[in-house]
Motif scaffolding. Sequence first.
Motif, mmCIF file in Angstrom:
data_model
loop_
_atom_site.group_PDB
_atom_site.id
_atom_site.type_symbol
_atom_site.label_atom_id
_atom_site.label_comp_id
_atom_site.label_asym_id
_atom_site.label_seq_id
_atom_site.Cartn_x
_atom_site.Cartn_y
_atom_site.Cartn_z
ATOM 1 N N ALA A 165 -19.633 100.889 149.632
ATOM 2 C CA ALA A 165 -20.261 102.154 150.026
ATOM 3 C C ALA A 165 -20.998 102.763 148.835
ATOM 4 O O ALA A 165 -22.097 103.311 148.975
ATOM 5 N N CYS A 166 -20.383 102.672 147.646
ATOM 6 C CA CYS A 166 -21.050 103.188 146.445
ATOM 7 C C CYS A 166 -22.362 102.444 146.214
ATOM 8 O O CYS A 166 -23.374 103.050 145.841
ATOM 9 N N LEU A 167 -22.350 101.149 146.469
ATOM 10 C CA LEU A 167 -23.579 100.376 146.287
ATOM 11 C C LEU A 167 -24.660 100.837 147.256
ATOM 12 O O LEU A 167 -25.836 100.903 146.907
ATOM 13 N N LEU A 168 -24.239 101.178 148.464
ATOM 14 C CA LEU A 168 -25.211 101.685 149.441
ATOM 15 C C LEU A 168 -25.870 102.967 148.920
ATOM 16 O O LEU A 168 -27.090 103.111 148.928
ATOM 17 N N PHE A 169 -25.021 103.890 148.429
ATOM 18 C CA PHE A 169 -25.582 105.135 147.902
ATOM 19 C C PHE A 169 -26.432 104.833 146.668
ATOM 20 O O PHE A 169 -27.480 105.444 146.455
ATOM 21 N N ALA B 134 -18.006 108.071 149.586
ATOM 22 C CA ALA B 134 -17.878 106.611 149.601
ATOM 23 C C ALA B 134 -16.430 106.206 149.852
ATOM 24 O O ALA B 134 -16.145 105.246 150.567
ATOM 25 N N LEU B 135 -15.514 106.975 149.291
ATOM 26 C CA LEU B 135 -14.092 106.700 149.460
ATOM 27 C C LEU B 135 -13.701 106.800 150.930
ATOM 28 O O LEU B 135 -12.954 105.976 151.465
ATOM 29 N N ILE B 136 -14.223 107.832 151.584
ATOM 30 C CA ILE B 136 -13.921 108.012 153.007
ATOM 31 C C ILE B 136 -14.585 106.907 153.819
ATOM 32 O O ILE B 136 -13.968 106.290 154.684
ATOM 33 N N PHE B 137 -15.864 106.649 153.490
ATOM 34 C CA PHE B 137 -16.597 105.596 154.189
ATOM 35 C C PHE B 137 -15.889 104.258 154.006
ATOM 36 O O PHE B 137 -15.813 103.440 154.924
ATOM 37 N N GLY B 138 -15.354 104.046 152.829
ATOM 38 C CA GLY B 138 -14.637 102.798 152.543
ATOM 39 C C GLY B 138 -13.195 102.825 152.987
ATOM 40 O O GLY B 138 -12.412 101.943 152.626
ATOM 41 N N LYS B 139 -12.824 103.837 153.785
ATOM 42 C CA LYS B 139 -11.466 103.952 154.317
ATOM 43 C C LYS B 139 -10.397 103.854 153.237
ATOM 44 O O LYS B 139 -9.353 103.234 153.437
ATOM 45 N N GLY C 152 -22.237 109.836 160.867
ATOM 46 C CA GLY C 152 -22.373 108.884 161.939
ATOM 47 C C GLY C 152 -21.545 107.632 161.822
ATOM 48 O O GLY C 152 -20.920 107.194 162.779
ATOM 49 N N LEU C 153 -21.512 107.073 160.658
ATOM 50 C CA LEU C 153 -21.042 105.700 160.572
ATOM 51 C C LEU C 153 -19.562 105.564 160.277
ATOM 52 O O LEU C 153 -18.999 104.487 160.432
ATOM 53 N N VAL C 154 -18.932 106.642 159.838
ATOM 54 C CA VAL C 154 -17.571 106.498 159.355
ATOM 55 C C VAL C 154 -16.636 105.988 160.429
ATOM 56 O O VAL C 154 -15.798 105.148 160.197
ATOM 57 N N GLY C 155 -16.829 106.476 161.654
ATOM 58 C CA GLY C 155 -15.949 106.020 162.722
ATOM 59 C C GLY C 155 -14.543 106.540 162.517
ATOM 60 O O GLY C 155 -14.361 107.646 162.014
ATOM 61 N N GLN C 156 -13.590 105.731 162.897
ATOM 62 C CA GLN C 156 -12.210 106.179 162.834
ATOM 63 C C GLN C 156 -11.632 105.959 161.444
ATOM 64 O O GLN C 156 -10.932 104.999 161.205
ATOM 65 N N ALA C 157 -11.953 106.833 160.525
ATOM 66 C CA ALA C 157 -11.343 106.703 159.204
ATOM 67 C C ALA C 157 -10.006 107.426 159.244
ATOM 68 O O ALA C 157 -9.929 108.561 159.662
#
Lengths: 300, 522
Positions: free
Chosen positions: A238-242, A224-229, A282-287
């Motif tokens: 991101a944590c809420l998504l999980f 989630a930390l990575i997803f949330g940049k 897939g979704l992280v993109g350019q973190a």
Amino acid sequence: MNAAETGAWALLIQLAASTLRVSTPLVLAALGGLASERSGVINIALEGMMLVGALAAAIVTHSTASPWLGVGAGMAAGALLALLYGLCVIRLRSDQIVAGTAINLLAAGIAPFVCKVLYGATGQTPSIGIENRFQSGPTWMAFALVLAVAAWLRWTPSGLWVRFAGEHPEALSTAGIRVNRVRWAGVVLSGVLSGLGGAALSIQLSSAFSRNMTAGRGFMALAALIFGKWRPVPTALACLLFGFADAIQIRLQGVVLWGSEPVPVQFIQILPYVVTVLVLAGLVGQARAPRALGQFFDRG
Amino acid sequence: MADSLQGPAAAPAAVELRGLTKRFRHVVANAGVDLRVEPGTIHGVIGENGAGKSTAMKMLYGLYAPDEGQILVDGKVCSWRTPQDAIRAGIGMVHQHFMLAGPYTALDNILLGAEPSPSWAGFLPRSLRPVDRSAARARLQKLSEQYGLPVDLDAPIERLPVGIQQRIEILKLLYREARVLILDEPTAVLTPQEVIALFENLRKLKAEGKTIIIITHKLKEVMSFTEKVTVFRAGRVTGEVETAKTSPQELANLMVGRKVVLSVEVPPQPPLGPPVLELDSVALDRRHGKLDGVSLQVRAGEVVGIAGVEGNGQSELMQAILHPRDPGCRSSGKVRVLGQDVTANTTAEIKDLGVGLVPEDRHQEGLLLERPMTENFLLGLQRSPRFASGGFIRQDELEQACRNAIREYDVRPAAIDLELGRFSGGNQQKVVIAREFERKPRFLIAAQPTRGVDVGAIEFIHQRILRARTEGAGVLLVSSELDEVLALSDRILVFYDGRVAGEFKRGECTEREIGLLMGGGS
Ligand SMILES: Nc1ncnc2c1ncn2[C@@H]1O[C@H](COP(=O)(O)OP(=O)(O)O)[C@@H](O)[C@H]1O
Ligand SMILES: [Mg+2]
């Protein structure tokens, strides 16, 4: 409003409440990870810190009948493990991935041992009565902390130092601030917050500590930390998504989706992990991680 | 030392170093350095790479603790544990590599470590008091007006050009009320225009009573802007002279410890061979940086120099030659290297044709600073049969080659296991050059080959480039140092706005003519 509609609404509200509840430990651990990683220290030891936090909280709550003391114990246990981790990676400069793994193994080994010594052979703590468990306290705390951490990073000198320690430690050092002190603070804070997350797991979401009860949530928090940049509010989202995937998963257990048999529970339970993998792949993109993440700092 | 606390009758020096010694694991970086800087002057510090200039200044700034010796500020002996102590005593330093974090704003970078807070927050510990950015902004606006250093305080650093970043570094010192400003190689990264602007600013600072210590390796700058010069060689001070009473030649000799040849001796040109590089209407259309139908040729046995102010397509030209497949580097046009159409080839394939590359930014593109010299030497050669067999690296062979290179290219320190980041810039560049010559290139691309490199090493690198030409290689030289282009090139192409604005043969042009074209005139 007809009965079906009312039912749908009730289901949605239930699902939302459940999402918030199961996200709580994730949010807390992810904030901990954020404190550590923004300061430049990779922290895959969140998992282990959560685990000892969950254990200590359950033990102390069970024996004192005070969930507040339990929470305090959880945070202290997480902090203690974080001190050990800091000793390895800041002081002794071990590789952060290796040391983090070692901490996780240590926690996974200590927990059943302590249970066995204290309560006999079970590997589990005795159940805590409902009156001594939290209902929503940690959840409120978690979401208040998201805002607090965001404000801290943006508005205080120490928040600024943490961000520079992870991005350009030399700049911080030449500005006269000791980089490794800042990193110590980040790492210890990560222990406190993950310990709190673990406490939420054992004395809010369930009624006892059980073996491996974190079940990879520390790693999910990292994802989630990575997803949330590495930013507080997006990380919490991101944590809420999980958490949402987890809530759905709980909801779907035993439900007949098609045919006549319910889907085996094991398949349902992998849902949050599948979401995690998909998000990371897939979704992280350019973190962009903090530039100095994982590098130890040496004044020369 | 009888006069330990107070100098004789004269005013005490702004800064004085006495017998400073600093040892690192492999090297004695400073061995008894003495230095005296008068208040209100611009003081030059010169010396070859690795001579110990930065180390001495870092001790003065509190980053390193001296092993022996004393630091005196305004005649008082000081000893500090962190830069914070030195900052409090009025010392400030702009480092060779800027200490600015790219994603954060200029404002945050400046106030870091000296954050103002509103008065009501006094009850909180310092680290938790809210940062009063508007107070900092107001002070900075005043300072930037007073000293003529305008900057956009809200822009993230990574979007600002180097010249502005340097201005921010200087503002950082003024914001901390530094009275002594140390600048480590401030001109190494600047264009000629930016250099002029910098020195104008430094003069203004001096007029306001600041003391300035400037480390550089460019004798021209020392001669025209300083009052006194201290020369370092191999960790010692070999001379402290008044600028008015010395000459570039004397300074160069003090630096290198022998007579150096300041002008380049160009051997006769060998007969021209076949083309090693042919570009036919190469174009690139991007928002930042473009190429506008560039056609040029480099033949074996000649040095073709690209002159121009940085940012006029030189970097894009290099990228188009090295990554012709990538549409982000070349939109159209033909590229032929050593007679072969390479528009569909990978960079590795192109280099394997016999191309040596000295990249313009050796830290980003040429080296792994955290890895030892051996591994850096292997980069790009890891598949050559000489260093690899059966999927393994031939370690003995590699170490032998590194030792040979150290000897032949005079790399210091002679430590093949030392991580490359510990070498000085000039020595890092020598490692790049040694590695690229290992390929015996028939086409050499040298971009900014002497950037951040000192006199002794410059002479060496220039000789190397000319030797490649004598041996029949074709050389494409890209440099923002006009002197360098003029000295080495047989033909000069001037770049302006992504195209070739003019072409000259050796000796057929003046610096003025080229300068006009560089600025967009005709
Ligand atoms: N932190 C360090 N650790 C080990 N060696 C160092 C360090 N800093 C500098 N050195 C060595 O000390 C010598 C002097 O370096 P430096 O002061 O950077 O030279 P200069 O600034 O004159 O180019 C060099 O040989 C360099 O490799
Ligand atoms: Mg230096």
